[in-house]
Design a protein around this motif. Structure first.
Motif, PDB file in Angstrom:
ATOM      1  N   TRP A  16      57.414  59.225  71.225  1.00 39.40           N
ATOM      2  CA  TRP A  16      57.952  58.061  70.515  1.00 39.40           C
ATOM      3  C   TRP A  16      57.860  56.810  71.379  1.00 39.40           C
ATOM      4  CZ3 TRP A  16      59.058  57.813  65.492  1.00 39.40           C
ATOM      5  CH2 TRP A  16      59.256  58.999  64.813  1.00 39.40           C
ATOM      6  N   GLY A  17      58.100  56.956  72.692  1.00 38.64           N
ATOM      7  CA  GLY A  17      58.020  55.802  73.587  1.00 38.64           C
ATOM      8  C   GLY A  17      56.629  55.204  73.624  1.00 38.64           C
ATOM      9  N   SER A  21      55.866  51.446  72.366  1.00 38.00           N
ATOM     10  CA  SER A  21      55.236  50.517  73.306  1.00 38.00           C
ATOM     11  C   SER A  21      53.987  49.893  72.716  1.00 38.00           C
ATOM     12  CB  SER A  21      54.896  51.253  74.605  1.00 38.00           C
ATOM     13  OG  SER A  21      56.060  51.755  75.214  1.00 38.00           O
ATOM     14  N   ALA A  22      53.214  50.699  71.956  1.00 37.74           N
ATOM     15  CA  ALA A  22      52.010  50.161  71.334  1.00 37.74           C
ATOM     16  C   ALA A  22      52.354  49.059  70.332  1.00 37.74           C
ATOM     17  CB  ALA A  22      51.226  51.286  70.662  1.00 37.74           C
ATOM     18  N   PHE A  23      53.358  49.313  69.493  1.00 34.78           N
ATOM     19  CA  PHE A  23      53.761  48.303  68.510  1.00 34.78           C
ATOM     20  C   PHE A  23      54.325  47.063  69.207  1.00 34.78           C
ATOM     21  CE2 PHE A  23      53.659  51.778  65.426  1.00 34.78           C
ATOM     22  CZ  PHE A  23      53.056  51.127  64.355  1.00 34.78           C
ATOM     23  N   ALA A  24      55.114  47.262  70.264  1.00 37.20           N
ATOM     24  CA  ALA A  24      55.675  46.110  70.986  1.00 37.20           C
ATOM     25  C   ALA A  24      54.565  45.289  71.642  1.00 37.20           C
ATOM     26  CB  ALA A  24      56.677  46.600  72.039  1.00 37.20           C
ATOM     27  N   GLY A  25      53.535  45.982  72.166  1.00 32.55           N
ATOM     28  CA  GLY A  25      52.413  45.260  72.751  1.00 32.55           C
ATOM     29  C   GLY A  25      51.676  44.421  71.735  1.00 32.55           C
ATOM     30  N   LEU A  26      51.458  44.995  70.527  1.00 28.07           N
ATOM     31  CA  LEU A  26      50.803  44.231  69.473  1.00 28.07           C
ATOM     32  C   LEU A  26      51.628  43.014  69.071  1.00 28.07           C
ATOM     33  CD1 LEU A  26      49.433  47.112  67.210  1.00 28.07           C
ATOM     34  CD2 LEU A  26      48.126  45.625  68.723  1.00 28.07           C
ATOM     35  N   LEU A  27      52.951  43.204  68.965  1.00 30.98           N
ATOM     36  CA  LEU A  27      53.824  42.091  68.608  1.00 30.98           C
ATOM     37  C   LEU A  27      53.766  40.990  69.667  1.00 30.98           C
ATOM     38  CD1 LEU A  27      56.038  40.807  66.859  1.00 30.98           C
ATOM     39  CD2 LEU A  27      57.708  42.149  68.146  1.00 30.98           C
ATOM     40  N   LEU A 133      58.925  46.829  62.534  1.00 32.11           N
ATOM     41  CA  LEU A 133      58.526  47.645  63.669  1.00 32.11           C
ATOM     42  C   LEU A 133      59.240  48.988  63.675  1.00 32.11           C
ATOM     43  CD1 LEU A 133      57.071  47.945  66.382  1.00 32.11           C
ATOM     44  CD2 LEU A 133      58.977  46.778  67.464  1.00 32.11           C
ATOM     45  N   VAL A 134      60.554  48.977  63.400  1.00 30.28           N
ATOM     46  CA  VAL A 134      61.319  50.223  63.377  1.00 30.28           C
ATOM     47  C   VAL A 134      60.835  51.143  62.257  1.00 30.28           C
ATOM     48  CG1 VAL A 134      63.613  51.209  63.023  1.00 30.28           C
ATOM     49  CG2 VAL A 134      63.339  49.164  64.433  1.00 30.28           C
ATOM     50  N   ILE A 140      55.061  55.923  60.585  1.00 28.00           N
ATOM     51  CA  ILE A 140      53.666  55.984  60.998  1.00 28.00           C
ATOM     52  C   ILE A 140      53.493  56.838  62.241  1.00 28.00           C
ATOM     53  CG2 ILE A 140      51.683  54.591  61.742  1.00 28.00           C
ATOM     54  CD1 ILE A 140      52.711  52.329  60.076  1.00 28.00           C
ATOM     55  N   ALA A 141      54.527  56.913  63.093  1.00 27.27           N
ATOM     56  CA  ALA A 141      54.393  57.683  64.326  1.00 27.27           C
ATOM     57  C   ALA A 141      54.016  59.142  64.079  1.00 27.27           C
ATOM     58  CB  ALA A 141      55.692  57.600  65.132  1.00 27.27           C
TER      59      ALA A 141
END
Length: 341
Positions: A16-17, A21-27, A133-134, A140-141
Motif C-alpha cells: 500500500w505504501g 507514494s506513486a499517487f503522491a508523486g504524480l500529484l 487519491l484515497v 485501484i491498488a
C-alpha cells in the motif's frame, strides 16, 4: 492513513505504501508543473522597467491600457510628476499614484493582490484531490498489485503449500481438518446383536444403547465422548458405521481413549474394536483391544490409517467378553486427524 493500515493489515503495508507514494508523486509533479507554467506566464506579461536612455529628464513615466495597474506595480524607481495632467507612479511592490496638480493621492498594492489571488486556487484543488487519491488507492491498488487479474484470494495462515517446478506458482494444500466422530454420530448407522437401534437410546435397553455424554471415568478424569453398551446377551456387540465427510488420507490417524465410568469401577469386560471398509467394500479390523476390568486406567486406541487412504467408512464396535452386565464402554473423543510431529 491509520484507518487504512488497520483495515488492510500491517503485512500488506509495504504494498500500500508503494501505491500511495506513486499517487503522491504524480500529484506533486502536477502541482509543480502547474506552478511553473503560472510563473512563466506572469513573467511574460509583466512589463520591464525603463532603461536610463528611455527616460527623459523631468518627464513623467506613465502607463496606460488594461494592464496599467500591473505594469505600474513593477516599476522600480520612484517617479515624480509635473504638469497639470501628468501622472507619476513609483515603488517596486506598490506606491503612490498622483496627478501633477496634487488633486488625487491614491495608495495601491496591486502586485501583492495579484499574487494572493493566484494562490486562492491551491487549497480548493488540494482538498478536492485528497479524497480522489484515497479512493483511487482503495479501489485501484488491488488491481495494480494483481496485474494478471487473478482472483483476489488469500491463503489462510499456517496453511502448508506445495512447491512446483518450471516456475509455476505454488498451490495451497487444502487444510486437513480433523473429523470428530462424536459430532456426526447421529448420522451413523448403529446396529447390535438384536438388529438396528436408534442413536440416543435409553440405558438398560435389551438391544443396547449409544448416546453422546460427558462422564467421570475410572481414572477420575471427566471427558466427553460416546457411551456405548452392547445388547444384553453373552458376547453381544454394538457397532456404529460412519460415512466420513472426506476420504481418508495417508497421514491420517484414528485417535481415541477407551474406558469405563467410575460408577462401574468394579466391573466391565469388553473389547474396543475399530473397523475400516476399503474401496472394494471389504471390512478390516484395525483395532481390537481388551479392557477386562475397571482398573483406574484408560487404554489408548491410536492407530495409523495410511493403508486405508481413499476409504470413506469407519466403524466403532464394542463387544462384550462374555456376560454383558455393566459393560457400558466409553469412547473418549474419537476422531480422525493427521498425527502431530
Amino acid at each position: 492513513m491509520a484507518v487504512l493500515l488497520a483495515w488492510t493489515g500491517l503485512d500488506d503495508a509495504d504494498k500500500w505504501g508503494s501505491v500511495i507514494s506513486a499517487f503522491a508523486g504524480l500529484l506533486s509533479l502536477g502541482l509543480a508543473g502547474y506552478g511553473a507554467i503560472r510563473e512563466h506566464r506572469t513573467a511574460q506579461s509583466a512589463p520591464q522597467p525603463l532603461t536610463a536612455s528611455e527616460r527623459r529628464p523631468g518627464a513623467a513615466q506613465s502607463v496606460s491600457g488594461p494592464d496599467s495597474a500591473e505594469a505600474a506595480a513593477t516599476l522600480v524607481k520612484m517617479v515624480s510628476s509635473s504638469g497639470d495632467r501628468s501622472i507619476g507612479v513609483g515603488g517596486e511592490m506598490g506606491g503612490i499614484s498622483s496627478t501633477g496638480d496634487q488633486a488625487i493621492n491614491v495608495q495601491y498594492n496591486t502586485y501583492i493582490e495579484t499574487r494572493q489571488s493566484q494562490r486562492r486556487w491551491l487549497w480548493p484543488i488540494i482538498l478536492l484531490i485528497l479524497p480522489v487519491l484515497v479512493l483511487a488507492t482503495i479501489f485501484i491498488a488491488p488491481i495494480l498489485t494483481n496485474p494478471r487479474n487473478a482472483p483476489l484470494t488469500t491463503t489462510p495462515k499456517n496453511t502448508p503449500t506445495t512447491s512446483t517446478s518450471n516456475n509455476e506458482p505454488a498451490i495451497a494444500t487444502p487444510r486437513k481438518d480433523p473429523i470428530f466422530l462424536t459430532a456426526i454420530a447421529n448420522r451413523a448407522t448403529w446396529t447390535s446383536g438384536r438388529g438396528k437401534i436408534e442413536f440416543g437410546g435409553q440405558p438398560g435397553t435389551p438391544a443396547g444403547h449409544v448416546l453422546p455424554d460427558v462422564e467421570t471415568l475410572e481414572d477420575g478424569s471427566k471427558a466427553g465422548g460416546l457411551l456405548t453398551h452392547p445388547n444384553w446377551d453373552d458376547d453381544g456387540y454394538l457397532r456404529g458405521c460412519f460415512k466420513l465427510p472426506r476420504q481418508l488420507r495417508e497421514d491420517d490417524w484414528f485417535f481415541a481413549t477407551g474406558g469405563f465410568q467410575d460408577k462401574y469401577a468394579v466391573a466391565g469386560n469388553v473389547r474396543f474394536q475399530v473397523l475400516v471398509r476399503d474401496q472394494q467394500g471389504n471390512q478390516k479390523k484395525i483395532v481390537d483391544k481388551l479392557d477386562d476390568r475397571a482398573n483406574g486406567r484408560l487404554i489408548s486406541l491410536d492407530v495409523p490409517l495410511a493403508s486405508y487412504a481413499g476409504s470413506k467408512t469407519i466403524c466403532l464396535q464394542v463387544t462384550a467378553n462374555g456376560d454383558p452386565a455393566q459393560d457400558a464402554a466409553f469412547w473418549v473423543k474419537p476422531r480422525i486427524e493427521p498425527r502431530k510431529p
